[in-house]
Design an enzyme around this catalytic site. Structure first.
Site, PDB file in Angstrom:
ATOM      1  N   CYS A  16      19.871  -2.044 -29.387  1.00 18.42           N
ATOM      2  CA  CYS A  16      19.493  -3.271 -28.710  1.00 18.42           C
ATOM      3  C   CYS A  16      20.398  -4.385 -29.211  1.00 18.42           C
ATOM      4  O   CYS A  16      20.680  -4.454 -30.407  1.00 18.42           O
ATOM      5  CB  CYS A  16      18.036  -3.590 -29.020  1.00 18.42           C
ATOM      6  SG  CYS A  16      17.472  -5.116 -28.249  1.00 18.42           S
ATOM      7  N   HIS A  64      13.308   0.014 -21.513  1.00 22.08           N
ATOM      8  CA  HIS A  64      13.717  -0.850 -22.627  1.00 22.08           C
ATOM      9  C   HIS A  64      13.730  -2.325 -22.193  1.00 22.08           C
ATOM     10  O   HIS A  64      13.194  -3.186 -22.890  1.00 22.08           O
ATOM     11  CB  HIS A  64      15.104  -0.392 -23.115  1.00 22.08           C
ATOM     12  CG  HIS A  64      15.667  -1.192 -24.244  1.00 22.08           C
ATOM     13  ND1 HIS A  64      15.912  -0.651 -25.482  1.00 22.08           N
ATOM     14  CD2 HIS A  64      16.044  -2.493 -24.316  1.00 22.08           C
ATOM     15  CE1 HIS A  64      16.399  -1.597 -26.284  1.00 22.08           C
ATOM     16  NE2 HIS A  64      16.499  -2.719 -25.589  1.00 22.08           N
ATOM     17  N   GLU A  65      14.311  -2.579 -21.022  1.00 21.76           N
ATOM     18  CA  GLU A  65      14.417  -3.977 -20.557  1.00 21.76           C
ATOM     19  C   GLU A  65      13.058  -4.543 -20.151  1.00 21.76           C
ATOM     20  O   GLU A  65      12.767  -5.707 -20.430  1.00 21.76           O
ATOM     21  CB  GLU A  65      15.417  -4.090 -19.398  1.00 21.76           C
ATOM     22  CG  GLU A  65      16.863  -3.723 -19.756  1.00 21.76           C
ATOM     23  CD  GLU A  65      17.365  -4.370 -21.038  1.00 21.76           C
ATOM     24  OE1 GLU A  65      17.037  -5.553 -21.295  1.00 21.76           O
ATOM     25  OE2 GLU A  65      18.077  -3.695 -21.811  1.00 21.76           O
ATOM     26  N   HIS A  71      11.216  -5.679 -23.104  1.00 19.06           N
ATOM     27  CA  HIS A  71      11.660  -7.001 -23.585  1.00 19.06           C
ATOM     28  C   HIS A  71      10.868  -8.121 -22.910  1.00 19.06           C
ATOM     29  O   HIS A  71      10.553  -9.131 -23.525  1.00 19.06           O
ATOM     30  CB  HIS A  71      13.144  -7.225 -23.259  1.00 19.06           C
ATOM     31  CG  HIS A  71      14.079  -6.766 -24.336  1.00 19.06           C
ATOM     32  ND1 HIS A  71      14.017  -7.249 -25.626  1.00 19.06           N
ATOM     33  CD2 HIS A  71      15.114  -5.895 -24.317  1.00 19.06           C
ATOM     34  CE1 HIS A  71      14.977  -6.679 -26.350  1.00 19.06           C
ATOM     35  NE2 HIS A  71      15.654  -5.842 -25.578  1.00 19.06           N
TER      36      HIS A  71
HETATM   37 NI    NI Z   1      17.257  -4.625 -26.039  1.00 23.42          NI
END
Ligand code: NI
Length: 183
Positions: A111, A153-154, A157
């Site tokens: 990341c 993953h995004e 976030h």
């Molecule tokens: Ni990330």
């Protein structure tokens, strides 16, 4: 003083690092009126430049200090992922995972907000995402494998979650240099 890297398509934004509280917040939904404005379009362009300059495959708004529910994604083959299928330039706005496979798989993740480290992260093999594109059009996307991983993953976030929260064995955390020795 360190000179900031410049990319051909514009200014590069500063990437927030873990510990910054914005990375732990649920991001604000973006109202339709904000999309297609010059400010939003310029921000999207800068985020792609920032992501390219940092060699990332995804970048979420909180990672450049914006409390907004959107992320940019674009993936090419990398040293650590020579077999990855490319993922074309994508903007996801107000995304949400509406269904997923029961099966999960482990793979390495890094990341841009946790510099120079990688960890083994379990993710759903397949997901269906509902979101808007940069012009506000509603889209439904089915993703699998590596692409599903990048999207998860995004989207994490945008909900204040970092990949280390998803790891179930912190002993797999390695520096990027150590991981590169293995491939
Ligand atoms: Ni990330």
């Amino acid at each position: 003083m360190k000179k900031k890297k410049q990319s051909p398509s514009g200014k590069v934004l500063r990437i927030t690092q873990f510990g910054n509280p914005i990375l732990r917040k649920k991001q604000k939904k973006i109202p339709a009126a904000m999309l297609r404005t010059r400010t939003f379009t310029a921000l999207v362009r800068k985020m792609f430049s920032t992501m390219h300059a940092a060699n990332g495959v995804g970048l979420a708004a909180p990672q450049v200090g914006r409390d907004m529910s959107f992320a940019v994604i674009e993936a090419r083959k990398t040293k650590l992922r020579p077999d990855a299928a490319p993922l074309a330039k994508t903007v996801i706005v107000n995304p949400r995972i509406i269904s997923h496979s029961r099966k999960m798989e482990y793979d390495w993740e890094g990341c841009l907000s946790l510099e120079s480290v990688r960890g083994l992260v379990p993710r759903y093999k397949e997901i269906t995402v509902e979101c808007e594109d940069a012009s506000g059009k509603k889209i439904l996307r089915k993703l699998k494998g590596y692409h599903a991983r990048v999207f998860q993953h995004e989207i994490d976030h945008l909900n204040g979650i970092l990949y280390v929260d998803r790891m179930d064995d912190m002993r797999t955390l390695v520096t990027q240099k150590e991981l590169e020795k293995r491939v």
